[in-house]
Design a protein around this motif. Sequence first.
Motif, short mmCIF file in Angstrom:
data_model
loop_
_atom_site.label_atom_id
_atom_site.label_comp_id
_atom_site.label_asym_id
_atom_site.label_seq_id
_atom_site.Cartn_x
_atom_site.Cartn_y
_atom_site.Cartn_z
N PRO A 68 0.81 -1.23 0.00
CA PRO A 68 0.00 0.00 0.00
C PRO A 68 0.84 1.29 0.00
N HIS A 69 1.86 1.36 0.87
CA HIS A 69 2.60 2.62 0.92
C HIS A 69 3.45 2.83 -0.33
N SER A 72 1.38 4.56 -3.00
CA SER A 72 1.34 6.01 -2.85
C SER A 72 2.59 6.64 -3.44
N ARG A 73 3.74 6.00 -3.22
CA ARG A 73 4.98 6.54 -3.78
C ARG A 73 4.97 6.47 -5.30
N ARG A 78 -5.53 8.95 -2.35
CA ARG A 78 -6.96 8.75 -2.15
C ARG A 78 -7.43 9.53 -0.93
N ALA A 86 -4.81 14.90 9.82
CA ALA A 86 -4.20 14.74 11.15
C ALA A 86 -4.42 16.00 11.96
N GLU A 93 1.44 21.07 6.95
CA GLU A 93 2.13 19.86 7.40
C GLU A 93 1.41 18.60 6.94
N ASN A 94 0.07 18.69 6.84
CA ASN A 94 -0.68 17.55 6.33
C ASN A 94 -0.27 17.22 4.91
N TRP A 96 2.77 18.09 3.67
CA TRP A 96 4.16 17.64 3.78
C TRP A 96 4.23 16.15 4.13
N ALA A 97 3.26 15.70 4.94
CA ALA A 97 3.27 14.30 5.37
C ALA A 97 3.22 13.35 4.18
N ILE A 98 2.68 13.82 3.06
CA ILE A 98 2.72 13.02 1.83
C ILE A 98 4.03 13.25 1.09
N ASP A 100 6.84 14.09 2.14
CA ASP A 100 7.97 13.46 2.85
C ASP A 100 8.36 12.11 2.26
N ASN A 101 7.34 11.38 1.79
CA ASN A 101 7.59 10.00 1.36
C ASN A 101 7.89 9.89 -0.13
N ARG A 106 13.80 19.32 -1.64
CA ARG A 106 12.92 20.08 -0.74
C ARG A 106 12.28 21.25 -1.46
N ARG A 145 -4.17 17.42 -0.38
CA ARG A 145 -3.28 16.27 -0.12
C ARG A 145 -3.23 15.35 -1.34
N ARG B 187 5.51 13.95 11.37
CA ARG B 187 4.34 14.00 10.50
C ARG B 187 3.82 12.58 10.23
N LEU B 200 -0.86 4.82 5.44
CA LEU B 200 -0.47 4.01 4.29
C LEU B 200 -0.83 4.72 2.98
N SER B 202 -0.85 7.71 2.46
CA SER B 202 0.05 8.84 2.26
C SER B 202 1.47 8.39 1.98
N GLY B 203 1.66 7.08 1.86
CA GLY B 203 2.99 6.56 1.54
C GLY B 203 3.89 6.35 2.74
#
Lengths: 238, 323
Positions: A68-69, A72-73, A78, A86, A93-94, A96-98, A100-101, A106, A145, B187, B200, B202-203
């Motif tokens: 699953p993760h 997303s990458r 979704r 969050a 930051e919400n 950024w939380a995506i 980040d991965n 930057r 997001r 985060r 998950l 969100s990766g």
Amino acid sequence: MIALESLTVRFGGLVALDTVSASFTAPVSGIIGPNGAGKTTTMNVISGFLTSAGSVTVDGTDLMRLAPHQRSRWGLRRSFQREQIADDLTVEENLWAIADNLSGSRAEKRANIATALEFTGITAIRTKPGAALNTFERRLCDLARCITGDPRLIMLDEPAGGLTVEETARLGGLIGAIPGLGRAQVLVIDHDVDLIQRICAETLVLDFGRRIAFGPTAAVLADPAVKAAYLGIEVEHA
Amino acid sequence: MQITRSGLVGLILAALAILVLPMLAGGQWLKIFTSTTAFALAAMGAGFMYARLGMVSLAQVGLMGIGGWVTLRLNHAFNLPFEANLLIGAAMTSVLGMILALPALRMRGLYLALITLMVAGGLEIIFTAYQFPNGGDGFWGVGTSFSATMRRPFLGQTDAGFLRYALVVALLGFLLIEGHRRSASGRAWALIRRSEAAALASGVNVTLYKTWAFGLSGLLAGLGGGVLAGSLGLLDASTFRASESVLLFALVVVGGARFWLGAVITAVLYRVAPGLLNNWGVDADLALVFFGAALLHAVITAPDGLAGQIFGLFSKEAAHDRA
Ligand SMILES: Nc1ncnc2c1ncn2[C@@H]1O[C@H](COP(=O)(O)OP(=O)(O)OP(=O)(O)O)[C@@H](O)[C@H]1O
Ligand SMILES: [Mg+2]
């Protein structure tokens, strides 16, 4: 192109999806059906939260092979029926939380996040904590997001849930404009047939886990089987 | 990096404590404050796991025992400086924390809490059976009449110096957590706390970030245990009973897990309050009754604990989050 091939999911004795196949080619497509039809289940299979028989191929990539993760990458985004912002994080930051991965510098990510905030019109509240957002702001943040990080496939599960008519109209306009941003194809679940009619060129109709119609939205909505199964229930509610 | 108001207050108070506390306190109080600092380190670990990830860890004091055990064992076996013993002890506790986390990774809520409680129980049995190294022979290093010296850091030879040293370690621990909280890890943790599906989607590699949280929390517990070992020179199995881990966690909730002040309050309640009550001629067991009442209060009316209420007095928005 999003190709679903014979998806089948069982929960104990219940068949939540029964050999569902569909190939979405439109920039924005819809999935509709009565409560419990298997719409969310379909998205959960594409996300990798549920295992299913059959296959999911998007632009030639076999998604079933990715965790699953990793999906997303790869470029899957979704939103959930119940928005998942969050509370501890600010709007920015919400996003950024995506980011980040994902890979990339930057500076690229910062620019990308700025674009997503601007597109959804929430730049002004970017430092507001998630806990302080109202329903519409949450839905907008969820959408922002989903467009973060140049996605390939965006799935929105009842994005207009809990919104007023005006808010739904604005959100619909934004969703319709997503394909103009980049390479993403969009799948939308909603009970609001007007919204689906407005933004989705193609629509899949599910009922009791089965595909009862698929094709251009106008043709699908005129289908007697759809009227019986889906719109009939709408009339009952009214 | 931006410094919030409560963060600034914290830094100033930490600087004051490091400078002044060791001069003001005398005799027994130096050791009490040092062990309070050690428990504050452990409380920080349990606190951030609870506040940021929503995970309940009931083995924190047991893990302190691991850090203390390794620090003592190394001290008596080799001629390494205190810093090396402390860091190796903390690192080993961290690794153990991550290993213990593995079976717990698929569990949530009550089940996770129960697993950690079983770990605490297991550690209690091991500590009681084998005791802590005191310079004796063999792997366990326990002799009946031994009491080899515990070497202390160069800057912390005296009790006052060691308290100062412990406070600096605790400050570094706080900064480590705060640095994590403001970065990608923080985060990712916030998303995991919201829901694993959201993380998950969100990766976020949920397994990795959860394991890392356990490791970080274990590291802080291990540092606390090592500091305690350095202060006392000897450790006793009764300090690390499973019930102590449960008590510490309850006080983390009372103190307020989201704020630095919460860990301080937790440690003071845990380590200082029972002694004070004793001094005033009140039965120390009565402290448990007070703690129980305070826990009810926190659970029912003050989800951010005493620290949340204190910050709330000073600023209307501080109670929200950005500590
Ligand atoms: N995890 C699960 N375990 C057991 N049954 C489930 C699970 N998830 C969904 N179901 C069942 O599968 C069927 C399809 O559910 P799904 O959530 O996909 O419906 P939906 O089309 O999204 O409906 P709604 O419009 O109400 O959101 C329902 O009967 C539901 O009760
Ligand atoms: Mg649904």
